[in-house]
Design a protein around this motif. Structure first.
Motif, PDB file in Angstrom:
ATOM      1  N   LEU A 232       0.898  -1.169  -0.027  1.00 20.47           N
ATOM      2  CA  LEU A 232      -0.011  -0.070   0.030  1.00 20.47           C
ATOM      3  C   LEU A 232       0.830   1.360   0.033  1.00 20.47           C
ATOM      4  O   LEU A 232       1.887   1.231   0.835  1.00 20.47           O
ATOM      5  N   GLN A 233       0.510   2.198  -0.883  1.00 17.20           N
ATOM      6  CA  GLN A 233       1.130   3.413  -0.987  1.00 17.20           C
ATOM      7  C   GLN A 233      -0.012   4.538  -1.035  1.00 17.20           C
ATOM      8  O   GLN A 233      -0.777   4.539  -1.985  1.00 17.20           O
ATOM      9  N   GLY A 234       0.119   5.371  -0.048  1.00 16.73           N
ATOM     10  CA  GLY A 234      -1.050   6.317  -0.098  1.00 16.73           C
ATOM     11  C   GLY A 234      -2.331   5.812  -0.071  1.00 16.73           C
ATOM     12  O   GLY A 234      -2.600   4.822   0.868  1.00 16.73           O
ATOM     13  N   HIS A 239       0.518  -3.268  -5.248  1.00 16.32           N
ATOM     14  CA  HIS A 239       1.017  -4.533  -5.672  1.00 16.32           C
ATOM     15  C   HIS A 239      -0.025  -5.340  -5.041  1.00 16.32           C
ATOM     16  O   HIS A 239      -0.296  -5.186  -3.871  1.00 16.32           O
ATOM     17  N   PHE A 240      -0.513  -6.546  -5.688  1.00 14.08           N
ATOM     18  CA  PHE A 240      -1.100  -7.557  -5.122  1.00 14.08           C
ATOM     19  C   PHE A 240      -0.749  -8.710  -5.792  1.00 14.08           C
ATOM     20  O   PHE A 240      -0.700  -9.052  -6.867  1.00 14.08           O
ATOM     21  N   ILE A 241      -0.131  -9.822  -4.819  1.00 16.74           N
ATOM     22  CA  ILE A 241       0.469 -10.953  -5.271  1.00 16.74           C
ATOM     23  C   ILE A 241       0.328 -12.001  -4.686  1.00 16.74           C
ATOM     24  O   ILE A 241       0.235 -12.065  -3.555  1.00 16.74           O
ATOM     25  N   LYS A 242      -0.551 -13.124  -5.564  1.00 16.99           N
ATOM     26  CA  LYS A 242      -1.014 -14.262  -4.887  1.00 16.99           C
ATOM     27  C   LYS A 242       0.208 -15.277  -4.241  1.00 16.99           C
ATOM     28  O   LYS A 242       1.193 -14.886  -4.738  1.00 16.99           O
ATOM     29  N   TRP A 243      -0.270 -15.835  -3.297  1.00 13.19           N
ATOM     30  CA  TRP A 243       0.794 -16.711  -2.768  1.00 13.19           C
ATOM     31  C   TRP A 243       1.457 -17.819  -3.857  1.00 13.19           C
ATOM     32  O   TRP A 243       2.704 -17.826  -3.562  1.00 13.19           O
ATOM     33  N   ASN A 244       0.733 -18.124  -4.792  1.00 15.09           N
ATOM     34  CA  ASN A 244       1.298 -19.204  -5.748  1.00 15.09           C
ATOM     35  C   ASN A 244       2.121 -18.383  -6.554  1.00 15.09           C
ATOM     36  O   ASN A 244       2.920 -19.118  -7.404  1.00 15.09           O
ATOM     37  N   GLU A 245       2.420 -17.222  -6.639  1.00 13.74           N
ATOM     38  CA  GLU A 245       3.178 -16.344  -7.542  1.00 13.74           C
ATOM     39  C   GLU A 245       4.381 -15.722  -7.067  1.00 13.74           C
ATOM     40  O   GLU A 245       5.354 -15.421  -7.428  1.00 13.74           O
ATOM     41  N   VAL A 246       4.423 -16.334  -5.274  1.00  9.74           N
ATOM     42  CA  VAL A 246       5.640 -15.555  -4.787  1.00  9.74           C
ATOM     43  C   VAL A 246       6.526 -17.024  -4.497  1.00  9.74           C
ATOM     44  O   VAL A 246       6.199 -18.058  -4.149  1.00  9.74           O
ATOM     45  N   THR A 247       7.779 -16.882  -5.232  1.00  6.36           N
ATOM     46  CA  THR A 247       8.533 -18.068  -5.355  1.00  6.36           C
ATOM     47  C   THR A 247       9.730 -17.857  -4.208  1.00  6.36           C
ATOM     48  O   THR A 247       9.977 -19.190  -3.820  1.00  6.36           O
ATOM     49  N   LYS A 248      10.105 -16.816  -3.526  1.00  5.63           N
ATOM     50  CA  LYS A 248      10.990 -16.842  -2.488  1.00  5.63           C
ATOM     51  C   LYS A 248      10.943 -15.535  -1.837  1.00  5.63           C
ATOM     52  O   LYS A 248      10.712 -14.505  -2.609  1.00  5.63           O
ATOM     53  N   MET A 249      11.266 -15.370  -0.553  1.00  6.78           N
ATOM     54  CA  MET A 249      11.530 -14.380   0.230  1.00  6.78           C
ATOM     55  C   MET A 249      12.857 -14.400   0.907  1.00  6.78           C
ATOM     56  O   MET A 249      13.161 -15.524   1.316  1.00  6.78           O
ATOM     57  N   LYS A 250      13.439 -13.165   1.084  1.00  6.84           N
ATOM     58  CA  LYS A 250      14.800 -13.099   1.791  1.00  6.84           C
ATOM     59  C   LYS A 250      15.061 -11.832   2.051  1.00  6.84           C
ATOM     60  O   LYS A 250      14.347 -10.752   1.659  1.00  6.84           O
ATOM     61  N   PHE A 251      15.862 -11.702   3.126  1.00  3.14           N
ATOM     62  CA  PHE A 251      16.268 -10.401   3.426  1.00  3.14           C
ATOM     63  C   PHE A 251      17.941 -10.223   3.717  1.00  3.14           C
ATOM     64  O   PHE A 251      18.405 -11.301   4.050  1.00  3.14           O
ATOM     65  N   GLU A 252      18.632  -9.181   3.770  1.00  2.00           N
ATOM     66  CA  GLU A 252      19.908  -8.940   4.093  1.00  2.00           C
ATOM     67  C   GLU A 252      19.839  -7.410   4.714  1.00  2.00           C
ATOM     68  O   GLU A 252      19.499  -6.534   4.239  1.00  2.00           O
ATOM     69  N   THR A 390      -4.212  -8.110  -9.619  1.00  2.00           N
ATOM     70  CA  THR A 390      -3.587  -7.013 -10.125  1.00  2.00           C
ATOM     71  C   THR A 390      -2.131  -7.561 -10.482  1.00  2.00           C
ATOM     72  O   THR A 390      -1.375  -8.008  -9.764  1.00  2.00           O
ATOM     73  N   PRO A 391      -1.705  -7.018 -11.549  1.00  2.00           N
ATOM     74  CA  PRO A 391      -0.326  -7.261 -11.971  1.00  2.00           C
ATOM     75  C   PRO A 391       0.635  -6.591 -11.222  1.00  2.00           C
ATOM     76  O   PRO A 391       0.202  -5.478 -10.957  1.00  2.00           O
ATOM     77  N   VAL A 392       1.799  -6.968 -11.183  1.00  2.00           N
ATOM     78  CA  VAL A 392       3.004  -6.397 -10.270  1.00  2.00           C
ATOM     79  C   VAL A 392       3.329  -5.108 -11.425  1.00  2.00           C
ATOM     80  O   VAL A 392       3.509  -5.261 -12.447  1.00  2.00           O
ATOM     81  N   ARG A 393       3.644  -4.165 -10.475  1.00  2.00           N
ATOM     82  CA  ARG A 393       3.878  -2.918 -11.322  1.00  2.00           C
ATOM     83  C   ARG A 393       5.041  -2.291 -10.416  1.00  2.00           C
ATOM     84  O   ARG A 393       5.008  -2.632  -9.114  1.00  2.00           O
ATOM     85  N   SER A 394       5.935  -1.493 -11.141  1.00  2.00           N
ATOM     86  CA  SER A 394       6.796  -0.745 -10.493  1.00  2.00           C
ATOM     87  C   SER A 394       5.994   0.097  -9.326  1.00  2.00           C
ATOM     88  O   SER A 394       4.979   0.713  -9.634  1.00  2.00           O
ATOM     89  N   ALA A 395       6.707   0.377  -8.193  1.00  2.00           N
ATOM     90  CA  ALA A 395       6.155   1.057  -7.263  1.00  2.00           C
ATOM     91  C   ALA A 395       6.193   2.969  -7.709  1.00  2.00           C
ATOM     92  O   ALA A 395       5.148   3.408  -7.476  1.00  2.00           O
ATOM     93  N   SER A 396       7.028   3.023  -8.636  1.00  2.00           N
ATOM     94  CA  SER A 396       7.066   4.565  -9.163  1.00  2.00           C
ATOM     95  C   SER A 396       6.081   4.740 -10.048  1.00  2.00           C
ATOM     96  O   SER A 396       5.519   5.820 -10.441  1.00  2.00           O
ATOM     97  N   HIS A 397       5.147   3.610 -10.578  1.00  2.26           N
ATOM     98  CA  HIS A 397       4.211   3.816 -11.527  1.00  2.26           C
ATOM     99  C   HIS A 397       2.839   3.841 -10.936  1.00  2.26           C
ATOM    100  O   HIS A 397       1.750   3.943 -11.555  1.00  2.26           O
TER     101      HIS A 397
END
Length: 573
Positions: A232-234, A239-252, A390-397
């Motif tokens: 969410l922005q404003g 972005h809305f991404i279904k769970w079956n479309e998420v392949t990996k999560m990581k952090f550094e 909703t398709p994935v879009r760049s946050a700047s869009h």
């Protein structure tokens, strides 16, 4: 001396710790636990106290001394997880929102989920348009006070209830009208069920927001819902991404990466920056648990996940509970008499009061009324027509959503008296997951961008650990400096370069270490007299004999010759 040490150790092991858990109705459950008690033991005690069988949807949340929230891990010791000094204070909350809350087997479970969503509505985490907000509030009113009675409920009685962070007199009249004319005869259980059915259809159902920044430095809120990953922005869901479309999560460090694979697009990596490394790790663990709970078919499919691709780096985490499908199958087998429910009724609450005078618009100067009107309920109205895919879009869009939002507001002007001229920002009403000075900076930054007032009715579920308004005011200068530091692109680039250099140095160090171990093993095989079965089997292989005579022996003679030459040269000089 030994007996004294053993007696001291036994006393430490037998030590008891007091725990206080705040429940969803703001009552408290107090118990004592042993030093080595696991989180599962405390959770089972709590569920037994609540007479709760469908307990997999719930969890225990606590706040560490650094003001960072955590979910209690049931496989680990409670005392080792709590870095604060005893007595320990925790909160019982919904951790995994049911995909269909109306389908829950027992009424006690539905009632607890109702209390959680009621809190979400009050603290601004559940956003909706004005008509839906009035209906939800009317359901709460019917569940708490029953049918409308002119003798007990005078004119303006709905104004004594605080359902939302901000509300208007017209909204109060709408709530009272629905309660009088449409809900008469509904029992508390029926009203709560209808409330859950309506809340489940909203865009932000199940949202627990994590404040972050995107690669452009814009404030954003990340959340995990029963249906997927949300940004969410404003007032826009970018972005809305279904769970079956998420392949990996990581952090550094502070950087969170989400790897997405969609049919119509190439693989995409979304990158966000959390306020602190601890907040980023908490975000990553929440994502791992939510994906496992909602996506997998069986708990046997759960695997240990690493935050890095390299085995010697990063954190490792494994979800330890059952998945949603198993929970539903287990709930269907429950056969017992429905337990008695002790509803809170009209008892005032610390964080979600039933009878309390909230911020009324009549007390706000006329010049500011448009800025504080019911934009909270209109925040995501422009998203109601969008599909969940909703398709994935760049946050700047994200600006592409603005015309649609304005059109929707223009079309709904007949139904809503006054709509704010400014865009809704979740920071105006949402309490972020990390309760820290860094999250306070994100709140202030978002409010400055949107021109919203810098006041928020904060949730007091962790009031013992949450900074007060006076403390926040004292930290104003530090917060502004932190805003500038987090917003600078140069600082972000420097951090990425430093992380890359550290990764390369770690890789070189591990490589040198492995080569040293291999060299040591080689010397033991070729030069030592150890005659164990393991070494004997290796020495008798044709490959080792060929290596020893054709490569190692000539190399050893060459090194010996060179060393003698250097020694003779040193002696001659």
């Amino acid at each position: 001396m030994l007996s004294r040490w053993m007696s001291g150790s036994s006393r430490n092991l037998d030590r008891e710790y007091n725990c206080t858990v705040r429940l969803l109705d703001d009552s408290e459950y107090t118990c004592t636990i042993q030093r080595d008690a696991k989180g599962q033991y405390l959770f089972d005690l709590l569920c037994h106290h609540l007479n709760l069988l469908e307990k997999d949807y719930f969890g225990i949340r606590f706040v560490d001394p650094d003001k960072q929230r955590h979910w209690l891990e049931f496989t680990k010791s409670v005392v080792k997880q709590m870095r604060a000094q005893p007595p320990f204070t925790m909160c019982f909350r919904v951790k995994f929102y049911p995909t269909d809350p109306a389908a829950l087997k027992e009424e006690i479970t539905r009632y607890l989920v109702f209390l959680q969503i009621k809190r979400d509505l009050y603290h601004g985490r559940l956003l909706c348009k004005t008509s839906d907000a009035a209906l939800l509030a009317a359901y709460i009113l019917q569940a708490e006070i029953g049918d409308y009675d002119p003798g007990k409920h005078p004119e303006g009685y709905s104004s004594k209830f605080q359902f939302f962070p901000k509300h208007s007199e017209k909204l109060e009249r709408k709530i009272a009208e629905i309660h009088k004319t449409e809900l008469s005869g509904q029992t508390p259980a029926t009203s709560e069920l209808n409330f859950l059915r309506k809340a489940q259809t909203l865009e932000t159902y199940g949202v627990d927001p994590h404040p972050c920044k995107d690669v452009s430095g814009n404030a954003a809120f990340l959340a995990f819902t029963p249906f997927g990953f949300v940004v969410l922005q404003g007032n826009k869901r970018v972005h809305f991404i279904k769970w079956n479309e998420v392949t990996k999560m990581k952090f550094e460090g502070k950087t969170f990466y989400l790897y997405v694979s969609q049919k119509e697009e190439k693989k995409i990596v979304l990158t966000y920056f959390a306020p602190t490394p601890e907040a980023c790790k908490h975000l990553w663990k929440c994502g791992i648990e939510n994906q496992a709970f909602y996506k997998l078919e069986k708990s046997s499919q759960v695997r240990t996940v690493s935050s890095s691709n390299l085995f010697f780096k990063g954190s490792r985490f494994r979800y330890s509970g059952r998945v949603a499908k198993e929970v539903m199958e287990s709930s269907a087998k429950i056969k017992r008499e429905p337990p008695e429910i002790h509803r809170a009724g009209l008892v005032p609450s610390r964080s979600c009061p039933s009878i309390t005078h909230g911020p009324r618009l009549s007390s706000v100067p006329r010049t500011r009324r448009r800025a504080v009107h019911i934009s909270i309920m209109e925040g995501l109205e422009s998203l109601r027509d969008s599909a969940h895919s909703t398709p994935v879009r760049s946050a700047s869009h994200g600006d592409a959503f603005v015309p649609h939002a304005r059109t929707s507001r223009a079309e709904s002007s007949e139904r809503v008296a006054v709509i704010s001229d400014e865009n809704y920002s979740p920071a105006d009403s949402v309490l972020p997951t990390p309760v820290a000075e860094h999250s306070l900076e994100l709140l202030l930054l978002a409010r400055q961008i949107n021109g919203a007032p810098c006041s928020i009715e904060e949730e007091k579920e962790s009031e013992a650990n949450t900074p007060t308004a006076a403390e926040a005011q004292e930290l104003g200068g530090e917060v502004k400096a932190l805003c500038q530091g987090l917003g600078g692109a140069g600082g972000t680039q420097a951090e990425q370069v430093n992380k890359f250099v550290l990764s390369v140095l770690r890789l070189l160090l591990v490589t040198v270490g492995l080569l040293f171990v291999l060299l040591l093993l080689l010397l033991i095989l070729t030069e030592s007299d150890l005659d164990t079965a393991f070494f004997r089997d290796i020495r008798q292989t044709p490959e080792f004999e060929q290596f020893h005579y054709q490569y190692f022996c000539p190399l050893r003679r060459w090194f010996a010759c060179k060393i003698r030459s250097v020694v003779n040269l040193l002696i001659d000089t």
